[in-house]
Design a protein around this motif. Structure first.
Motif, PDB file in Angstrom:
ATOM      1  N   LEU A   1     -20.050 -16.548 -23.352  1.00  0.00           N
ATOM      2  CA  LEU A   1     -18.607 -16.400 -23.269  1.00  0.00           C
ATOM      3  C   LEU A   1     -18.046 -16.010 -24.621  1.00  0.00           C
ATOM      4  O   LEU A   1     -18.527 -16.484 -25.663  1.00  0.00           O
ATOM      5  N   ASP A   2     -17.011 -15.146 -24.630  1.00  0.00           N
ATOM      6  CA  ASP A   2     -16.366 -14.751 -25.875  1.00  0.00           C
ATOM      7  C   ASP A   2     -15.318 -15.756 -26.323  1.00  0.00           C
ATOM      8  O   ASP A   2     -14.950 -15.797 -27.493  1.00  0.00           O
ATOM      9  N   GLY A   3     -14.811 -16.560 -25.408  1.00  0.00           N
ATOM     10  CA  GLY A   3     -13.792 -17.530 -25.774  1.00  0.00           C
ATOM     11  C   GLY A   3     -12.418 -16.890 -25.942  1.00  0.00           C
ATOM     12  O   GLY A   3     -12.232 -15.685 -25.759  1.00  0.00           O
ATOM     13  N   ASN A   4     -11.453 -17.710 -26.311  1.00  0.00           N
ATOM     14  CA  ASN A   4     -10.080 -17.242 -26.445  1.00  0.00           C
ATOM     15  C   ASN A   4      -9.609 -17.190 -27.890  1.00  0.00           C
ATOM     16  O   ASN A   4      -8.432 -16.937 -28.151  1.00  0.00           O
TER      17      ASN A   4
ATOM     18  N   ARG B   1     -20.773 -24.601 -19.351  1.00  0.00           N
ATOM     19  CA  ARG B   1     -21.064 -23.321 -18.695  1.00  0.00           C
ATOM     20  C   ARG B   1     -21.981 -22.419 -19.514  1.00  0.00           C
ATOM     21  O   ARG B   1     -22.534 -21.470 -18.991  1.00  0.00           O
ATOM     22  N   GLN B   2     -22.128 -22.686 -20.815  1.00  0.00           N
ATOM     23  CA  GLN B   2     -22.978 -21.863 -21.672  1.00  0.00           C
ATOM     24  C   GLN B   2     -23.863 -22.776 -22.496  1.00  0.00           C
ATOM     25  O   GLN B   2     -23.367 -23.670 -23.194  1.00  0.00           O
ATOM     26  N   GLU B   3     -25.172 -22.565 -22.410  1.00  0.00           N
ATOM     27  CA  GLU B   3     -26.127 -23.378 -23.161  1.00  0.00           C
ATOM     28  C   GLU B   3     -26.993 -22.469 -24.036  1.00  0.00           C
ATOM     29  O   GLU B   3     -27.825 -21.724 -23.527  1.00  0.00           O
TER      30      GLU B   3
ATOM     31  N   PHE C   1     -30.882 -17.450 -28.888  1.00  0.00           N
ATOM     32  CA  PHE C   1     -29.977 -16.735 -27.988  1.00  0.00           C
ATOM     33  C   PHE C   1     -28.694 -17.543 -27.822  1.00  0.00           C
ATOM     34  O   PHE C   1     -28.723 -18.772 -27.783  1.00  0.00           O
ATOM     35  N   ALA C   2     -27.599 -16.835 -27.668  1.00  0.00           N
ATOM     36  CA  ALA C   2     -26.314 -17.510 -27.461  1.00  0.00           C
ATOM     37  C   ALA C   2     -26.243 -18.172 -26.096  1.00  0.00           C
ATOM     38  O   ALA C   2     -25.419 -19.059 -25.885  1.00  0.00           O
TER      39      ALA C   2
ATOM     40  N   VAL D   1     -25.534 -26.827 -32.733  1.00  0.00           N
ATOM     41  CA  VAL D   1     -24.827 -25.653 -32.202  1.00  0.00           C
ATOM     42  C   VAL D   1     -24.798 -25.715 -30.676  1.00  0.00           C
ATOM     43  O   VAL D   1     -23.765 -25.448 -30.036  1.00  0.00           O
ATOM     44  N   ARG D   2     -25.923 -26.059 -30.085  1.00  0.00           N
ATOM     45  CA  ARG D   2     -25.983 -26.201 -28.615  1.00  0.00           C
ATOM     46  C   ARG D   2     -24.974 -27.218 -28.116  1.00  0.00           C
ATOM     47  O   ARG D   2     -24.247 -26.970 -27.132  1.00  0.00           O
ATOM     48  N   ASP D   3     -24.904 -28.382 -28.768  1.00  0.00           N
ATOM     49  CA  ASP D   3     -23.976 -29.424 -28.324  1.00  0.00           C
ATOM     50  C   ASP D   3     -22.530 -28.947 -28.407  1.00  0.00           C
ATOM     51  O   ASP D   3     -21.727 -29.181 -27.489  1.00  0.00           O
ATOM     52  N   ASP D   4     -22.173 -28.295 -29.511  1.00  0.00           N
ATOM     53  CA  ASP D   4     -20.795 -27.829 -29.676  1.00  0.00           C
ATOM     54  C   ASP D   4     -20.432 -26.769 -28.639  1.00  0.00           C
ATOM     55  O   ASP D   4     -19.321 -26.761 -28.097  1.00  0.00           O
ATOM     56  N   VAL D   5     -21.362 -25.844 -28.349  1.00  0.00           N
ATOM     57  CA  VAL D   5     -21.074 -24.771 -27.390  1.00  0.00           C
ATOM     58  C   VAL D   5     -20.933 -25.344 -25.977  1.00  0.00           C
ATOM     59  O   VAL D   5     -20.046 -24.944 -25.213  1.00  0.00           O
ATOM     60  N   LEU D   6     -21.809 -26.294 -25.613  1.00  0.00           N
ATOM     61  CA  LEU D   6     -21.686 -26.922 -24.303  1.00  0.00           C
ATOM     62  C   LEU D   6     -20.330 -27.612 -24.143  1.00  0.00           C
ATOM     63  O   LEU D   6     -19.681 -27.519 -23.095  1.00  0.00           O
ATOM     64  N   GLN D   7     -19.903 -28.302 -25.206  1.00  0.00           N
ATOM     65  CA  GLN D   7     -18.621 -28.991 -25.128  1.00  0.00           C
ATOM     66  C   GLN D   7     -17.460 -27.998 -25.081  1.00  0.00           C
ATOM     67  O   GLN D   7     -16.487 -28.193 -24.342  1.00  0.00           O
ATOM     68  N   ALA D   8     -17.555 -26.907 -25.838  1.00  0.00           N
ATOM     69  CA  ALA D   8     -16.454 -25.938 -25.893  1.00  0.00           C
ATOM     70  C   ALA D   8     -16.327 -25.137 -24.600  1.00  0.00           C
ATOM     71  O   ALA D   8     -15.235 -24.680 -24.257  1.00  0.00           O
ATOM     72  N   THR D   9     -17.427 -24.945 -23.882  1.00  0.00           N
ATOM     73  CA  THR D   9     -17.403 -24.116 -22.667  1.00  0.00           C
ATOM     74  C   THR D   9     -17.457 -24.935 -21.390  1.00  0.00           C
ATOM     75  O   THR D   9     -17.632 -24.369 -20.306  1.00  0.00           O
ATOM     76  N   GLY D  10     -17.339 -26.244 -21.494  1.00  0.00           N
ATOM     77  CA  GLY D  10     -17.407 -27.063 -20.283  1.00  0.00           C
ATOM     78  C   GLY D  10     -18.754 -26.988 -19.601  1.00  0.00           C
ATOM     79  O   GLY D  10     -18.829 -26.918 -18.376  1.00  0.00           O
TER      80      GLY D  10
END
Length: 641
Positions: free
Chosen positions: A199-202, A241-243, A190-191, A230-239
């Motif tokens: 989050l869709d991001g900018n 807020r998304q795991e 799951f995302a 992937v989890r680490d990158d998404v956590l860093q990209a979303t501050g």
């Protein structure tokens, strides 16, 4: 044909057969279905899913997948046909992968993927207009070695807000629900964590899809490490807020979607047995469930890594106990409310209240135990990482020199550099250590962070000091009421912190004292215009002009009446007239006389009425009721002393 010619033909045929035999008897067949739903007919446009699906499809094709079926903006009929066709492709495949980006919804614990033509006017329409995740799992079940479903459908769902509930008890929650595959060697990614939104991001692609494209086609990279990175990158990209989250388990062997290139290497030297134990521990730690840790402890019951695994297992068991205690407390509260509403006996209500108190105490104790176990596991992982870093530094002086040179760099830069180094090391050919344990803050720091976030969304006005006192609990209760959440207010929790971080602006209304009004994030004093005043409702009200005094009229002294008795006398006259209205219209005088009889000792204010009219009673006189009444017969008589 000579014997020599026959021998040459035989040799050629034998050589061809040997070549065929040398080829893999059954090369791994990999198939993928990629679906991106962006253009919804009854919901706003989602720009990213189509871009994400195109990027994933291109990555899988570049990785050499045998079949990559890419579909965009599927209606219910198209989606049904796509799943049916892909089930035929997966029947003789070794690896089957499905990627879906678009809207999804969870109803009564079941996850559904929503086609572009869905209306979902009622909650029961989900069974006719959408496809459950179980239907997707059924399509890839025939795959022989590995089944993977990647769902990037945890976005905020517009259908849930307008959908009519046919049954009040049916639950419809944000995000998707936790799911456990029933078929072995199946992973569901799951995302975002269950119950939370992605989050869709900018940018052109969502943070989750961008990370997948980066890692999923790395040759030889184990699939569990892929989703960890992937989890680490998404956590860093979303501050944070998304795991992303992964459900399911695999065996002990590395499982890669793209096999590594085979190359001849010299025979490796005998490895340290402890390295194998560490590798097994890291794999169990990545899965982070009781089954994986139990298997590790059964294979390695003693030693340093066994102690670490036991701490992780205690943490999971403490979390399960906390969830169970929370559910019992909820049931006890429902029982108490039910007995109170039914008017049960006092003893039953007191027993229910005692049960509720005991369940609440058990829940608080379980929460505390969970936090202690979590802190112990975190500290142990931190010490392990520091110990292994010191060993690496001792064995590699050059690396130690680099680390010492980096002491002057900012902490953030060192963190990013160490994270990047860890990923590069994992992508290399050696099975080096990567610390994938989540670093949790102590309870005081957690309370301080929660207070800061509550202050940001306008729910907390006290000092951010890390003390979870009554004011902090009231602020979290206010957030629950405004956001529709049900977090426990007695303890600061990571779940509450994550939920508040998702709020980008103020959610709690500004509360100002009397005489002030909310103005953005501050209270401004209310200044009323001249001639107005501030009323009790905190609003400016125009002052009423004082009534001018009535001018004195030249009336006889006997006509003056006490102003304080004017309204009661009028009311008595009206009451008397109404009471005697059936007596031919002459009961009015009687009524007035009767009303005046209550004040005989003071003639002021009495009126004498007959057929000729009404006049004031002369000074020193009073009215007496003589009875009778009617034409020509006065019921009252004026008596003077």
């Amino acid at each position: 044909m000579s014997f020599y010619t026959q021998f040459r033909l035989f040799a050629l045929v034998l050589g061809a057969l040997l070549v065929l035999i040398a080829e893999p008897a059954s090369a791994t067949k990999r198939v993928a279905l990629v679906v991106g739903n962006s253009t919804y007919q009854n919901a706003p446009l989602l720009p990213n899913p189509a871009n994400d699906a195109a990027a994933i499809a291109a990555t899988l094709k570049g990785a050499g997948f045998d079949v990559v079926d890419s579909r965009l903006n599927l209606t219910a009929t198209d989606m049904k046909r796509a799943l049916r066709d892909f089930a035929d492709q997966a029947r003789d495949a070794d690896i089957a992968l499905v990627y879906y980006a678009g809207h999804g919804i969870e109803i009564d614990g079941t996850n559904y993927l929503i086609p572009t033509d869905a209306r979902l006017e009622r909650d029961t329409d989900i069974y006719d207009e959408a496809f459950s995740l179980d239907r997707v799992l059924l399509a890839i079940e025939p795959a022989k070695q590995l089944r993977v479903v990647i769902v990037d459908a945890c976005r905020n769902n517009p259908f849930a807000d307008t959908m009519k509930r046919t049954v009040a008890s049916r639950s419809i929650s944000r995000g998707l629900a936790r799911v456990e595959p029933t078929v072995s060697n199946t992973l569901i990614a799951f995302a975002a964590k269950a119950g939370l939104t992605a989050l869709d991001g900018n940018s052109k692609n969502s943070p989750y899809a961008a990370a997948l494209v980066k890692y999923i086609a790395k040759p030889g990279l184990d699939l569990r490490r892929v989703f960890g990175f992937v989890r680490d990158d998404v956590l860093q990209a979303t501050g944070n807020r998304q795991e992303p989250y992964v459900y399911g388990s695999l065996g002990g062997e590395d499982v890669a979607l793209v096999p590594s290139a085979k190359k001849e290497e010299p025979r490796p030297a005998a490895q340290n047995p402890q390295s194998e134990v560490r590798r097994d521990y890291e794999l169990a730690l990545q899965l982070n469930n009781k089954a994986a840790l139990g298997v590790f402890l059964s294979q390695h019951p003693d030693g340093y890594y066994a102690s670490l695994a036991k701490l992780q297992l205690n943490q999971i068991e403490a979390e399960d106990a906390r969830i169970e205690a929370t559910e019992k407390a909820r049931q006890a509260e429902q029982q108490r409310v039910r007995l109170a509403s039914e008017g049960a006996q006092r003893t039953d209500q007191e027993r229910a209240a005692a049960d509720l108190k005991a369940a609440e105490n058990a829940r608080i104790a379980a929460e505390t135990t969970k936090q202690v176990a979590q802190q112990q596991a975190t500290d142990a992982e931190r010490k392990r990482a520091a110990s292994e870093a010191s060993i690496i530094a001792a064995l590699n002086p050059r690396s130690a020199t680099k680390n010492s040179a980096a002491v002057g760099s900012p902490p953030a830069a060192k963190s990013v550099q160490s994270d990047a180094n860890a990923k590069i090391t994992a992508l290399s050919d050696g099975p080096h250590q990567v610390d994938l344990a989540r670093t949790d803050v102590p309870q005081a720091e957690l309370a301080k962070s929660l207070q800061s976030e509550l202050s940001r969304v306008g729910c907390f006005t006290g000092a951010v000091d890390g003390e979870w006192n009554a004011a902090s609990q009231r602020s979290l209760k206010l957030f629950n009421r405004q956001a529709g959440t049900k977090f426990d207010t007695k303890l600061a929790s990571l779940d509450a912190l994550d939920a508040i971080k998702l709020r980008s602006s103020r959610i709690c209304p500004m509360i100002c004292d009397h005489g002030y009004r909310a103005d953005g994030d501050q209270c401004s004093k209310i200044i009323c215009a001249e001639g107005s005043f501030l009323n009790d409702d905190n609003e400016c009200e125009k002052q009423r002009a004082a009534k001018p005094a009535k001018p004195a009229t030249a009336k006889p002294a006997t006509a003056k009446r006490d102003d304080g008795d004017e309204r009661p006398a009028r009311q008595r006259r009206q009451a008397g007239g109404e009471a005697a209205g059936a007596a031919g219209g002459f009961g009015g005088a009687a009524g007035i006389a009767a009303a005046g009889g209550a004040s005989r000792r003071s003639s002021g204010g009495q009126l004498f009425c007959n057929n000729s009219g009404c006049r004031a009673v002369n000074r020193g006189c009073h009215l007496e009721y003589r009875g009778g009444g009617g034409p020509g017969n006065d019921a009252n008589a004026e008596v003077c002393n």
